[in-house]
Motif scaffolding. Structure first.
Motif, PDB file in Angstrom:
ATOM      1  N   TYR A  90       4.102  -6.531  -7.010  1.00  0.00           N
ATOM      2  CA  TYR A  90       5.424  -7.234  -7.327  1.00  0.00           C
ATOM      3  C   TYR A  90       6.651  -7.729  -5.778  1.00  0.00           C
ATOM      4  CZ  TYR A  90       8.207 -10.680  -9.847  1.00  0.00           C
ATOM      5  OH  TYR A  90       9.133 -11.975  -9.489  1.00  0.00           O
ATOM      6  N   GLY A  91       6.974  -6.359  -5.610  1.00  0.00           N
ATOM      7  CA  GLY A  91       7.265  -6.266  -4.667  1.00  0.00           C
ATOM      8  C   GLY A  91       8.097  -6.475  -4.324  1.00  0.00           C
ATOM      9  N   VAL A  92       9.373  -6.872  -5.089  1.00  0.00           N
ATOM     10  CA  VAL A  92      10.295  -7.093  -4.968  1.00  0.00           C
ATOM     11  C   VAL A  92      11.534  -6.473  -4.545  1.00  0.00           C
ATOM     12  CG1 VAL A  92       9.629  -9.229  -5.928  1.00  0.00           C
ATOM     13  CG2 VAL A  92      10.748  -7.426  -7.468  1.00  0.00           C
ATOM     14  N   CYS A  93      11.330  -4.751  -5.551  1.00  0.00           N
ATOM     15  CA  CYS A  93      12.733  -4.018  -5.264  1.00  0.00           C
ATOM     16  C   CYS A  93      13.039  -3.683  -4.057  1.00  0.00           C
ATOM     17  CB  CYS A  93      12.752  -3.270  -6.089  1.00  0.00           C
ATOM     18  SG  CYS A  93      11.737  -1.704  -5.519  1.00  0.00           S
ATOM     19  N   ARG A  94      12.174  -3.568  -3.064  1.00  0.00           N
ATOM     20  CA  ARG A  94      12.153  -2.827  -1.370  1.00  0.00           C
ATOM     21  C   ARG A  94      12.179  -1.298  -1.659  1.00  0.00           C
ATOM     22  NH1 ARG A  94       9.188  -7.283  -0.377  1.00  0.00           N
ATOM     23  NH2 ARG A  94       9.658  -7.092   1.614  1.00  0.00           N
ATOM     24  N   PHE A  95      12.286  -0.849  -3.073  1.00  0.00           N
ATOM     25  CA  PHE A  95      12.961   0.440  -2.769  1.00  0.00           C
ATOM     26  C   PHE A  95      11.616   1.404  -2.290  1.00  0.00           C
ATOM     27  CE2 PHE A  95      15.502   3.819  -4.834  1.00  0.00           C
ATOM     28  CZ  PHE A  95      16.698   2.983  -4.904  1.00  0.00           C
ATOM     29  N   CYS A  96      10.232   1.226  -2.286  1.00  0.00           N
ATOM     30  CA  CYS A  96       9.344   2.039  -2.080  1.00  0.00           C
ATOM     31  C   CYS A  96       8.931   2.052  -0.877  1.00  0.00           C
ATOM     32  CB  CYS A  96       7.633   1.455  -2.449  1.00  0.00           C
ATOM     33  SG  CYS A  96       7.232  -0.336  -2.630  1.00  0.00           S
ATOM     34  N   GLN A  97       9.941   1.419   0.019  1.00  0.00           N
ATOM     35  CA  GLN A  97       9.572   1.149   1.843  1.00  0.00           C
ATOM     36  C   GLN A  97       9.457   2.325   2.824  1.00  0.00           C
ATOM     37  OE1 GLN A  97      13.262  -0.170   4.227  1.00  0.00           O
ATOM     38  NE2 GLN A  97      13.630  -1.034   2.545  1.00  0.00           N
ATOM     39  N   VAL A  98       8.109   2.232   3.470  1.00  0.00           N
ATOM     40  CA  VAL A  98       8.087   2.848   4.622  1.00  0.00           C
ATOM     41  C   VAL A  98       8.092   2.649   5.657  1.00  0.00           C
ATOM     42  CG1 VAL A  98       6.937   4.531   2.453  1.00  0.00           C
ATOM     43  CG2 VAL A  98       5.702   2.902   3.452  1.00  0.00           C
ATOM     44  N   GLU A  99       7.772   3.688   6.503  1.00  0.00           N
ATOM     45  CA  GLU A  99       7.367   2.989   7.937  1.00  0.00           C
ATOM     46  C   GLU A  99       6.057   3.155   8.112  1.00  0.00           C
ATOM     47  OE1 GLU A  99      10.640   3.556  10.672  1.00  0.00           O
ATOM     48  OE2 GLU A  99      11.382   4.608   9.907  1.00  0.00           O
ATOM     49  N   VAL A 100       5.453   2.315   8.969  1.00  0.00           N
ATOM     50  CA  VAL A 100       4.146   2.030   8.642  1.00  0.00           C
ATOM     51  C   VAL A 100       3.754   1.576  10.304  1.00  0.00           C
ATOM     52  CG1 VAL A 100       1.700   0.904   8.972  1.00  0.00           C
ATOM     53  CG2 VAL A 100       3.278   1.329   6.862  1.00  0.00           C
ATOM     54  N   ASN A 101       2.775   3.169  10.767  1.00  0.00           N
ATOM     55  CA  ASN A 101       2.612   2.205  12.372  1.00  0.00           C
ATOM     56  C   ASN A 101       1.004   1.954  12.696  1.00  0.00           C
ATOM     57  OD1 ASN A 101       1.030   2.971  15.173  1.00  0.00           O
ATOM     58  ND2 ASN A 101       3.483   3.333  15.602  1.00  0.00           N
ATOM     59  N   GLU A 102       1.061   0.865  12.932  1.00  0.00           N
ATOM     60  CA  GLU A 102      -0.789   0.016  12.965  1.00  0.00           C
ATOM     61  C   GLU A 102      -0.611   0.490  14.273  1.00  0.00           C
ATOM     62  OE1 GLU A 102       0.810  -3.612  11.645  1.00  0.00           O
ATOM     63  OE2 GLU A 102       0.469  -3.581   9.583  1.00  0.00           O
ATOM     64  N   GLY A 103      -0.393   1.006  15.209  1.00  0.00           N
ATOM     65  CA  GLY A 103      -0.922   0.597  16.815  1.00  0.00           C
ATOM     66  C   GLY A 103      -0.188   0.417  17.287  1.00  0.00           C
ATOM     67  N   LYS A 104      -0.100  -0.802  16.915  1.00  0.00           N
ATOM     68  CA  LYS A 104       0.767  -1.126  18.776  1.00  0.00           C
ATOM     69  C   LYS A 104       2.135  -1.544  18.052  1.00  0.00           C
ATOM     70  CE  LYS A 104      -1.265  -4.852  17.852  1.00  0.00           C
ATOM     71  NZ  LYS A 104      -1.724  -6.582  17.916  1.00  0.00           N
ATOM     72  N   ARG A 105       2.626  -1.203  16.570  1.00  0.00           N
ATOM     73  CA  ARG A 105       4.144  -1.362  16.292  1.00  0.00           C
ATOM     74  C   ARG A 105       4.522  -0.691  15.383  1.00  0.00           C
ATOM     75  NH1 ARG A 105       4.761  -7.250  13.881  1.00  0.00           N
ATOM     76  NH2 ARG A 105       2.911  -7.099  12.568  1.00  0.00           N
ATOM     77  N   THR A 106       5.501  -0.380  14.950  1.00  0.00           N
ATOM     78  CA  THR A 106       6.041   0.232  13.597  1.00  0.00           C
ATOM     79  C   THR A 106       6.893  -0.623  13.091  1.00  0.00           C
ATOM     80  OG1 THR A 106       6.150   2.209  14.635  1.00  0.00           O
ATOM     81  CG2 THR A 106       6.726   2.749  12.019  1.00  0.00           C
ATOM     82  N   ARG A 107       6.362  -0.837  11.272  1.00  0.00           N
ATOM     83  CA  ARG A 107       7.136  -1.719  10.793  1.00  0.00           C
ATOM     84  C   ARG A 107       7.524  -1.223   8.982  1.00  0.00           C
ATOM     85  NH1 ARG A 107       3.452  -6.953   9.107  1.00  0.00           N
ATOM     86  NH2 ARG A 107       1.455  -6.156   8.645  1.00  0.00           N
TER      87      ARG A 107
END
Lengths: 615, 248
Positions: B46-63
């Motif tokens: 569902y992705g609404v509490c935003r608590f499980c956020q992590v940083e992902v580097n996809e090569g070009k950028r980190t988001r």
């Protein structure tokens, strides 16, 4: 039979339409869009048709009712082509004289537009509002009755579609759009060509194209006037896009609050189908495509692409996380290409005239023109189309004619409710996607609200933050709770309950809301707040620390009194006061009772002697 | 592009997963705990509490992405599950929930566990629901009933039954009650009637009152009759002859 079965049929049809038109006969064009009708163009239309039909047949002028001509301030307006004479604020009783003048080639001085120096501007090209614009898309409105496809075909309409279908490959069309660097006009500014390319290459059938006409920004109406004034331009853009992408089904998601746009679009789609320009085997090319209309229920957040698609699918319009792009998994989980009305409307121009031509307009990073709705404290309110890269000053002072009532310019809000407020220092910056973002604002869909010195920037931030609190879908925590808390603190500040540290707290909270929100609504919601803090921090300090509103707008922070020297005792203020807070005998100085006064400012507005003082 | 498997690095450790695996599942496989409030592995993400956020580097950028809804669809991702940015954001999330549910025990405990003390400046709302949506999703996806949903939007969003009225569609199974992390849906049994309700006092909203079925052997109440009807229909048996677990 009207059905066009080939490229030649389209060319032939265009010739037929031109042949029946008398080239030297003047045409009266009445702006009859939503804005025109609100100012009484329907009555003018009736009066003009009556005046024309009473003429002898051979003398009859051509008469066309069209969508918006852009200059809202002067509605209802009539243009006479080919002379380009412009009559403003036309009333039904002017109809007879306009018709007579058009027949004799005279100009009615009393109905022309008067510029800032009170000089009469008989021709459109003399009017400062139009002179500095580049009305590439919106300029066509004058030539097209949206209910008559013939008008659109006559101005080379569907020529770009035919060109794409018969002389270009889908790949080549995509390449042209990439080369033209057409960027999405809905707000994000994502290159449309790249999007088309990824949808074209995405796996999965069917593919959908969607036109986003859910224009919800307060004070913005660019998409409405394009859609209701020239629906075929948008349809043609979608057709070309669908051909390039390989889609056979399209949707236009238009808000139901645009009844005229919906109505004109329905007629336009029907006529396009009758002419073989939509449906099976378009122009005999073997390409199939059709468009359905989906009416939005009025939620601002439905302009967000994933929420829009949820809404089309029949679910509540709430955004969904989209780490898999819409171009791979969009509407009904199929590859979907969504573009805004204005983006689609640019496509026929690129195909017709080529990417190289298109690239000559605009700046390095932003090509083409952009339509803005210029509203607020500005002399010339209206819909403005300018080449990218023009300065804000040119728009506000040149086209907009500056601020009325000898007030000073304070700020311009670009990009709708989630855009930012830019101060006078930023006026010379060229308007394009990247520059506005750099300043903390954004292009957005093109709303442009001008504010004069009487606007309180804290109150402006509060207004937009409140709007976004109410329009948040409430799905994710940062947007639902965070923006609400920002709104509450701003409410406190404007009501004199601001505390030291509020600004820093809001900045911190804003950073988090931008970082963590699910969709663009939350991610951009703190923009009005952050830009006003960035450019007008002293106003926040004045509200919080000194409990003063420098613009004297926040009623909780002002007081009103009557200056004994200037007061003549005319009693006008006393009559106006809704709470009977003003006392005083005739011809003697009046006094405001601060206990009873609700600081509505009615006395301040009516006083002719500047005796009421706001502090 | 269309390889069936992808290799990625999470907190410096390498793992190979099937294409389309959610990032949170990959973390779990590596025994890396990612805190979450709205995720439930039996429900769609569902992705609404935003608590499980992590940083992902996809090569070009980190988001920054919520790991519960982020699908792994390419090779070579570098994931960081703990950073200053993430910790700061989580603190704000707790602050906001703490302001919303300033008296709700589970939320208070959660905040205390994460060492977050409330910011006094924020508006307190004394709510008890964090709108994680597990009840609504469980009712729709697992029970297949959809007896409850959301009402209004933004700050006024609430979980309710349609028109805030009793909903005959509800089978009184209590799934919503079991999944609720803040215990804000009540389930009571009295005089052979099970009541599913929300709120107390004047605001009380009864979702369903259902008669309980008695055990064919011991005669004790043990199952709401609408649930029995659903079972009976599925299995093609008489809904009145169920036996309670202890008599079986």
């Amino acid at each position: 039979m009207t059905r066009l079965a080939s490229f030649d049929d389209l060319v032939k049809r265009r010739g037929e339409i031109a042949a029946v038109r008398a080239p030297n006969r003047a045409t009266l064009v009445l702006g009859d869009g939503t804005c025109g009708r609100a100012s009484g163009s329907s009555e003018v239309r009736a009066a003009l048709s009556e005046a024309i039909s009473s003429l002898d047949t051979e003398k009859r002028l051509a008469f066309r009712t069209t969508g918006c001509h852009g200059f809202c301030q002067i509605e209802p307006n009539v243009q006479i082509l080919p002379d380009e004479t412009l009559y403003v604020h036309v009333k039904p009783e002017n109809a007879q004289s306009i018709v007579e003048a058009a027949l004799s080639g005279k100009v009615l001085k009393n109905l022309t537009f008067k510029d800032g120096q009170k000089k009469s501007c008989a021709k459109i090209t003399d009017v400062p509002f139009y002179k500095r614009q580049m009305r590439l898309l919106s300029g066509l409105n004058v030539y097209v009755d949206p209910l008559r496809i013939e008008d659109y075909i006559a101005i080379d309409g569907y020529q770009a579609l035919a060109k794409a279908l018969f002389t270009m490959t889908p790949d080549f069309v995509v390449e042209e759009v990439i080369k033209a660097n057409l960027r999405g006009r809905g707000g994000g500014g994502f290159p449309a060509g790249w999007k088309w390319d990824s949808v074209r290459k995405a796996e999965g059938e069917p593919k959908y194209v969607v036109c986003n006409a859910d224009e919800g920004d307060p004070g913005a109406y660019m998409d409405r006037s394009l859609l209701e004034g020239n629906p075929h331009l948008v349809i043609e853009g979608m057709l070309i896009g669908a051909f390039a992408i390989g889609s056979h089904e399209g949707y236009v998601y238009v808000r139901n609050e645009y009844p005229l746009a919906v109505q004109n679009l329905i007629v336009a789609l029907d006529q396009a189908r009758e002419h073989g320009l939509l449906g099976k085997n378009i122009l005999g090319s073997g390409f199939d495509f059709d468009i359905r209309i989906n009416r939005g229920g009025g939620a601002f957040v439905c302009g967000e692409s994933s929420a829009l698609m949820q809404s089309i699918e029949g679910r509540p319009g709430e955004p969904i996380p989209k780490y898999v792009h819409m171009s791979e998994r969009g509407l009904y989980d199929k590859p979907t290409n969504l573009n805004n009305v204005e983006t689609w409307a640019n496509v026929p121009f690129i195909v017709n005239r080529g990417a190289d031509w298109y690239r000559t307009i605009g700046t390095e990073g932003s090509k083409g023109t952009k339509i803005f709705s210029l509203v607020g404290n500005i002399n010339n309110t209206g819909q403005v189309e300018v080449p990218m890269g023009i300065s804000l000053r040119e728009i506000v002072e040149g086209i907009g004619g500056g601020i009325p009532n000898r007030r000073k310019f304070k700020a311009v809000q670009t990009g709708g409710p989630s855009g930012g407020c830019l101060p006078a220092d930023c006026l010379d910056v060229p308007v394009d996607f990247d520059q506005l973002t750099k300043l903390g604002s954004m292009m957005g869909s093109g709303g442009m609200i001008v504010m004069d010195e009487d606007s309180c920037m804290v109150d402006v931030a509060r207004y937009f933050t409140n709007f976004l609190t109410e329009e948040s879908c409430g799905k994710c925590v940062p947007c639902r709770e965070g923006v609400m808390q920002l709104r509450d603190i701003l409410n406190d500040i404007t009501q004199g309950r601001g505390r030291e540290g509020d600004v820093e707290l809001m900045e911190d909270l804003s950073k988090f809301v931008i970082d963590c929100s699910l969709c663009a609504l939350g991610q951009s919601a703190p923009n009005p707040l952050l830009t006003t803090i960035r450019y007008f921090r002293d106003e926040y300090v004045a509200h919080i620390h000194d409990k003063k509103c420098p613009a004297r707008r926040c009623t909780a922070l002002i007081s009103l009194r009557i200056d004994a020297e200037n007061c003549t005792g005319c009693a006008l203020c006393k009559k106006q006061c809704p709470t009977v807070a003003i006392a005083g005998e005739k011809k003697k100085t009046h006094v405001i009772d601060p206990e009873k006064c609700i600081r509505c400012g009615a006395c301040y507005e009516v006083c002719k002697f500047d005796a009421v003082i706001k502090e | 592009m269309n390889a069936k498997e992808h290799t990625l690095t999470i907190d410096g450790r390498s793992i190979t997963v099937k294409r389309g695996t959610f990032l949170i599942e990959a973390c779990k496989k590596l025994c890396i705990e990612v805190p979450t409030l709205c995720h439930n592995e039996n429900l769609k993400p569902y992705g609404v509490c935003r608590f499980c956020q992590v940083e992902v580097n996809e090569g070009k950028r980190t988001r920054l992405v919520p790991s519960c809804v982020y699908e792994i669809r390419k090779d070579g991702l570098t994931v960081t599950t703990d950073s200053e940015r993430i910790r700061n954001n989580r603190k704000w999330l707790i602050q906001l929930l703490l302001a919303r549910c300033d008296r709700q025990k589970d939320v208070l405990d959660f905040a205390a566990k994460h060492g977050v003390a409330p910011i006094e400046r924020l508006t307190k709302k004394n709510d008890d629901c964090i709108l994680c949506g597990q009840c609504v999703r469980a009712c729709g996806e697992i029970v297949g009933v959809g007896a409850i949903g959301y009402e209004r939007r933004g700050e006024k969003r609430e979980v309710t039954s349609p028109y805030r009225d009793k909903n005959p569609v509800c089978i009184a199974c209590g799934t919503c009650v079991y999944v609720c992390p803040t215990h804000c849906i009540a389930m009571t049994e009295e005089n052979g009637v099970r009541t599913i309700s929300r709120y107390a006092g004047e605001k009380k909203m009864i979702v369903r009152e259902a008669k309980m079925l008695t055990c064919g052997k011991c005669g004790n109440y043990f199952l709401p009759s609408p649930v029995a009807e659903v079972f009976a229909k599925k299995m093609g048996i008489d809904p009145t002859v169920f036996t309670c677990p202890s008599c079986r």
